[in-house]
Write an enzyme that holds these catalytic residues in place. Structure first.
Site, PDB file in Angstrom:
ATOM      1  N   HIS A 171       0.836  -1.201   0.000  1.00 41.86           N
ATOM      2  CA  HIS A 171       0.000   0.000   0.000  1.00 41.86           C
ATOM      3  C   HIS A 171       0.874   1.256   0.000  1.00 41.86           C
ATOM      4  O   HIS A 171       0.733   2.129  -0.858  1.00 41.86           O
ATOM      5  CB  HIS A 171      -0.928  -0.012   1.224  1.00 41.86           C
ATOM      6  CG  HIS A 171      -1.849   1.169   1.292  1.00 41.86           C
ATOM      7  ND1 HIS A 171      -3.142   1.125   0.833  1.00 41.86           N
ATOM      8  CD2 HIS A 171      -1.655   2.439   1.745  1.00 41.86           C
ATOM      9  CE1 HIS A 171      -3.713   2.319   0.998  1.00 41.86           C
ATOM     10  NE2 HIS A 171      -2.829   3.134   1.558  1.00 41.86           N
ATOM     11  N   GLU A 172       1.784   1.315   0.951  1.00 42.60           N
ATOM     12  CA  GLU A 172       2.612   2.526   1.076  1.00 42.60           C
ATOM     13  C   GLU A 172       3.571   2.661  -0.108  1.00 42.60           C
ATOM     14  O   GLU A 172       3.873   3.772  -0.540  1.00 42.60           O
ATOM     15  CB  GLU A 172       3.374   2.543   2.402  1.00 42.60           C
ATOM     16  CG  GLU A 172       2.483   2.486   3.665  1.00 42.60           C
ATOM     17  CD  GLU A 172       1.363   3.517   3.699  1.00 42.60           C
ATOM     18  OE1 GLU A 172       1.502   4.586   3.067  1.00 42.60           O
ATOM     19  OE2 GLU A 172       0.312   3.253   4.340  1.00 42.60           O
ATOM     20  N   HIS A 176       1.840   4.478  -2.809  1.00 39.87           N
ATOM     21  CA  HIS A 176       1.966   5.930  -2.609  1.00 39.87           C
ATOM     22  C   HIS A 176       3.376   6.387  -3.005  1.00 39.87           C
ATOM     23  O   HIS A 176       3.562   7.420  -3.630  1.00 39.87           O
ATOM     24  CB  HIS A 176       1.739   6.281  -1.134  1.00 39.87           C
ATOM     25  CG  HIS A 176       0.304   6.235  -0.691  1.00 39.87           C
ATOM     26  ND1 HIS A 176      -0.692   6.978  -1.275  1.00 39.87           N
ATOM     27  CD2 HIS A 176      -0.313   5.548   0.318  1.00 39.87           C
ATOM     28  CE1 HIS A 176      -1.847   6.752  -0.659  1.00 39.87           C
ATOM     29  NE2 HIS A 176      -1.655   5.872   0.312  1.00 39.87           N
ATOM     30  N   GLU A 180      -4.589   7.792  -3.240  1.00 42.17           N
ATOM     31  CA  GLU A 180      -5.085   6.526  -2.708  1.00 42.17           C
ATOM     32  C   GLU A 180      -5.346   5.512  -3.834  1.00 42.17           C
ATOM     33  O   GLU A 180      -5.287   4.302  -3.608  1.00 42.17           O
ATOM     34  CB  GLU A 180      -6.353   6.785  -1.878  1.00 42.17           C
ATOM     35  CG  GLU A 180      -6.780   5.663  -0.973  1.00 42.17           C
ATOM     36  CD  GLU A 180      -5.806   5.338   0.171  1.00 42.17           C
ATOM     37  OE1 GLU A 180      -4.829   6.091   0.383  1.00 42.17           O
ATOM     38  OE2 GLU A 180      -6.008   4.300   0.830  1.00 42.17           O
TER      39      GLU A 180
HETATM   40 ZN    ZN Z   1      -3.186   5.241   1.678  1.00 45.30          ZN
END
Ligand code: ZN
Length: 499
Positions: free
Chosen positions: A267-268, A271, A297
């Site tokens: 997830h990170e 980003h 996101e």
């Molecule tokens: Zn996030």
């Protein structure tokens, strides 16, 4: 038409952007350090440092002469589609937002937030909404005043949403979510019935050092550049940028389940890939910045869910994972994939799976909309929340700490933020489907563990444009049409209902 190199006002704004980026990245470094390294007793001085930096950035940007430079650039005009045009548009927006609030209101808002945050923590512990209600009432009242000062076209709540998602309107969100909700409820109902993978099959030790090594391999494979970034440990995983070539990710480790740190990293890193893909030559300028939370996101959810929870991912990575964690050798990729895609009824948003997550968001969006429209009194929030929660998820909320007191956002005066999570999910599915439709070879590449085609598409269509276009336009240009719930629903059906 102007030539920006000869426009002294534009040059002054570029120089100011550079200065502000230096301060902002310093602030980010102090925040990163506070979350990952700082000893407990450093907190008071750190708070003072951060407050000073925040104030300094605000003072520098809100000077009258800055407004003069922006106005002068607007008078001269800029070439359509140029960096200059987008920069001036975004500087104007930010300048107006920053200068339209009377300083007495800014101070009162900050003071109220500080008190409300600890009141919320206490109220949540005691599961007593009435102890938090007066603080919430004051924050909502102050937020109304902020919105009135900023101005809005259709409804006051839009002015708050705009802080997080430029140009988003609650009327559009209502339409978007309205189409999504009944379908999600139906998918969830079926997905809950699916036989879960026996947890005993994943049981065993997952030493932290091995998780770190595996996560690093995966992050490197999807394209995260470790010469321009690193992964550290933090209680709440996050990603932050400390400069054009310095992106920091964090995750947390559970030695009984490696999935928590792996999906935190995926997830990170999503980003982080966005940040690493921005144009370094205009770092600090709007065209060198990520466009919005809803688009940010989308990148994290894309790598976490569309790539990381797919069957193709586990075909490629399960044998490698089993070298680090021998207990996984007994699973098939199909079982592993299903073990990473299980829908469950649960109270807490941050623990929700991909199917139910957006139901949590819609509930908050509907409550916030009703409150700011004046249709819902503060005292009635828990009752309304619990009723909707039962309608959406079939669970009866027994205590407010599992209900309307669970999130920190309201105590910080943050209203209009939640929709960006769902926009992220919808954008992720929409962009992923568009990438596969435009470049069908991406699918076979993913099957071989080659992520460069997908990343290249995102780089070109989403990362490189920065904030050149408003979020909806950026997504529409990339995908050929604005995001609708269709691609996301198709994704969830194939993930959670097939087989
Ligand atoms: Zn996030």
């Amino acid at each position: 038409m102007s030539d920006s190199a000869e426009n002294p006002d534009y040059q002054k704004l570029l120089a100011l952007s550079h200065e502000l980026a230096l301060l902002q990245d310093t602030e980010a470094l102090l925040n990163w350090d506070q979350e990952t390294q700082m000893p407990r007793d450093g907190v008071a001085w750190r708070a003072e440092q951060l407050a000073w930096l925040g104030g300094e950035m605000h003072r520098r940007f809100t000077r009258d002469e800055v407004g003069g430079w922006i106005a002068a650039c607007e008078d001269v005009g800029s070439e359509e589609g140029s960096d200059e045009e987008a920069n001036v548009r975004e500087w104007r927006h930010a300048y107006d937002r920053a200068t339209k609030l009377p300083s007495a209101l800014v101070e009162e808002f900050e003071k109220t937030r500080a008190i409300a945050k600890s009141a919320w923590a206490e109220a949540r512990k005691a599961s007593d909404f009435s102890a938090f209600a007066p603080h919430l009432e004051k924050l909502i009242d102050l937020s109304r005043q902020r919105a009135e000062n900023w101005g809005y076209e259709d409804c006051l709540y839009d002015a708050l949403i705009d802080d997080f998602e430029r140009g988003a309107k609650s009327a559009n969100l209502k339409k978007l979510f309205g189409g999504l909700r009944p379908e999600l409820v139906a998918i969830a109902g079926e997905a809950f019935e699916r036989e879960p993978v026996d947890p005993a099959k994943l049981a065993g030790e997952y030493p932290e050092a091995k998780q770190q090594a595996f996560n690093r391999e995966v992050a490197e494979a999807i394209g995260f550049d470790f010469d321009a970034g690193r992964i550290d440990t933090a209680v709440h995983p996050f990603c932050t940028g400390l400069g054009p070539r310095d992106t920091r990710l964090t995750t947390r480790y559970d030695e009984s389940d490696f999935r928590s740190s792996l999906y935190g990293v995926l997830h990170e890193a999503g980003h982080g890939l966005y940040d690493q893909g921005l144009r370094g030559d205009c770092h600090g300028q709007p065209v060198g910045r990520a466009v919005s939370l809803g688009v940010h996101e989308s990148q994290s959810r894309l790598w976490e869910n569309h790539v990381g929870r797919s069957r193709a991912f586990w075909d490629r990575w399960l044998p490698r994972a089993a070298e680090y964690f021998p207990q996984l050798a007994g699973l098939t990729p199909e079982e592993m994939c299903r073990a990473c895609n299980q829908a469950e009824r649960s109270f807490i948003r941050v623990e929700a799976d991909e199917v139910t997550y957006d139901l949590h968001i819609m509930l908050r969006f509907e409550i916030e909309s009703a409150v700011f429209a004046g249709d819902l009194a503060i005292a009635d929030i828990p009752g309304e929340w619990n009723q909707r929660f039962e309608d959406f998820l079939g669970l009866k909320v027994e205590k407010d700490s599992d209900g309307c007191l669970q999130d920190i956002h309201w105590s910080l005066g943050i209203f209009g933020y939640f929709p960006t999570y769902s926009l992220g999910n919808l954008n992720a599915s929409h962009l992923y489907a568009a990438a596969l439709a435009q470049q069908p070879e991406i699918e076979s590449q993913l099957g071989e563990g080659d992520y460069s085609g997908l990343l290249g598409w995102m780089r070109e269509k989403i990362h490189q444009p920065g904030s050149r276009f408003l979020p909806t336009e950026l997504v529409a240009r990339a995908a050929g049409s604005p995001a609708t719930p269709d691609a996301h629903l198709a994704h969830l059906r194939s993930r959670y209902l097939a087989s």
